[in-house]
Design an enzyme around this catalytic site. Sequence first.
Site, PDB file in Angstrom:
ATOM      1  N   ASP A 143      -6.958   4.429  -4.311  1.00  0.00           N
ATOM      2  CA  ASP A 143      -7.632   4.289  -3.012  1.00  0.00           C
ATOM      3  C   ASP A 143      -8.227   5.680  -2.770  1.00  0.00           C
ATOM      4  O   ASP A 143      -8.367   6.461  -3.723  1.00  0.00           O
ATOM      5  CB  ASP A 143      -6.624   3.872  -1.921  1.00  0.00           C
ATOM      6  N   LYS A 158       0.861  -1.189   0.000  1.00  0.00           N
ATOM      7  CA  LYS A 158       0.000   0.000   0.000  1.00  0.00           C
ATOM      8  C   LYS A 158       0.886   1.224   0.000  1.00  0.00           C
ATOM      9  O   LYS A 158       2.033   1.156   0.454  1.00  0.00           O
ATOM     10  CB  LYS A 158      -0.883   0.006   1.262  1.00  0.00           C
TER      11      LYS A 158
END
Length: 451
Positions: free
Chosen positions: A168, A128
């Site tokens: 995201d 991430k």
Amino acid sequence: MAMDEKIEPIYDEVVRHNPGEVEFHQAVREVLESLGPVLSKHPEFAERKIIERICEPERQIIFRVPWHDDRGEVQINRGFRVEFNSALGPYKGGLRFHPSVYLGTVKFLGFEQVFKNGLTGMPIGGGKGGADFDPKGRSTNEVMRFCQSFMTELYRHLGEYTDVPAGDTGVGAREIGYLFGQYKRITNRYESGVLTGKGVDWGGALVRTEATGYGTVFFAEEMLRARGDSMDGKSVVVSGSGNVALYAIEQVHQLGGRVIACSDSNGAIHDPQGIDIELLREIKEIERGRVSDYAQRRAGARFRERTVDPNSIWELPCDVALPCATQNEVTGRDAKSLIHGGCQVVAEGANMPTTPEGIRAFLDAGIAFGPGKAANAGGVATSALEMQQNASRDRWTFAYTEERLRGIMRDIHARCETAADEYGSPGNYVVGANVAGFLRVANAMVALGLV
Ligand code: GLU
């Protein structure tokens, strides 16, 4: 839930070793609480310290992102990429641009991603990234300059076989475009598979935009089906109004349910007739406006400001709740309000939107609770389908891709059910998702040796 006594010291060490990263501690705790019965069945995991290793990212990158704003002033942000685990495939996971982002956010998201990606059954590891950049109020040119500077550092760590980011919160098709453009320019390679969530005209996959929201609803539908029910006729509350929420609302309506509320960081709207998705999409996607604009333009809809009533959305009676906004948005009190209002099924479209107290309340009340690792895995799973199309230079139809997504969500649901049964917590999707995701990653780590 109580933690196994062999696992408790591992958790304590994670907290000691990662001070102040409270969201990361929370994400680790939730997984580790499920793993007691797994260690009893698999002594090889303890011998090889798999749990200790899985909690330590393989690599963490923190970098400066300098850029010029429209007034010609220098701005400096902090960029992150946490390459958490590559036992199952290249690091895979999105980028988040939000002022609240710090290392603890990226580590909690990366940790979740490892198990989520394992649960999809696809060849993707977990990672991430993001930055503490606030896109709100920034011009398109500023966003582009920021993305270019961000990629000028990040590109050296990426590759279709190495690390494959996507979007995201705060990172959608526009940002992925600028990031891909800069990657292509620096490397002189049209390496489509290095990023997912691309535009459908230049290497993107159909259904990727819709996938997280659609997948969450498909998962909720599976949970309802397991109880002999369906989405048809259900009253549904969705929090958020970003990409995940919009397409969750659309899919609920396609399955015959009715979404009566959604929200943004300013407040929530209640529309008892059911949200007009065309109007909402126009406001959010084209005008980049707020949900309060929706209430002004739609007869019968009401807006409640967050400052007045922070979590009013969860006080509305409903059958199904889909938290699709952000972490820790559903507290223990909110969970009690939902239970009181007749809610039967909760599926998390966001990552870790329910606090530990909230989860406990749902499980104690016998609510079907689908954690994000399972319920929102359709997004990253469709990213893996995008990588597959990029690798084969192929392009699938919408209908075919949507059918693949539906099948993947069905399989994830089945994996959670089976793992929950086998490890002594029937009907508990939290245990099911954690155990099934963990087993796939842990078995691969054992096979790959001490690396
Ligand atoms: N950010 C999404 C998630 O939380 C998608 C990641 C991806 O497609 O790589 O799973």
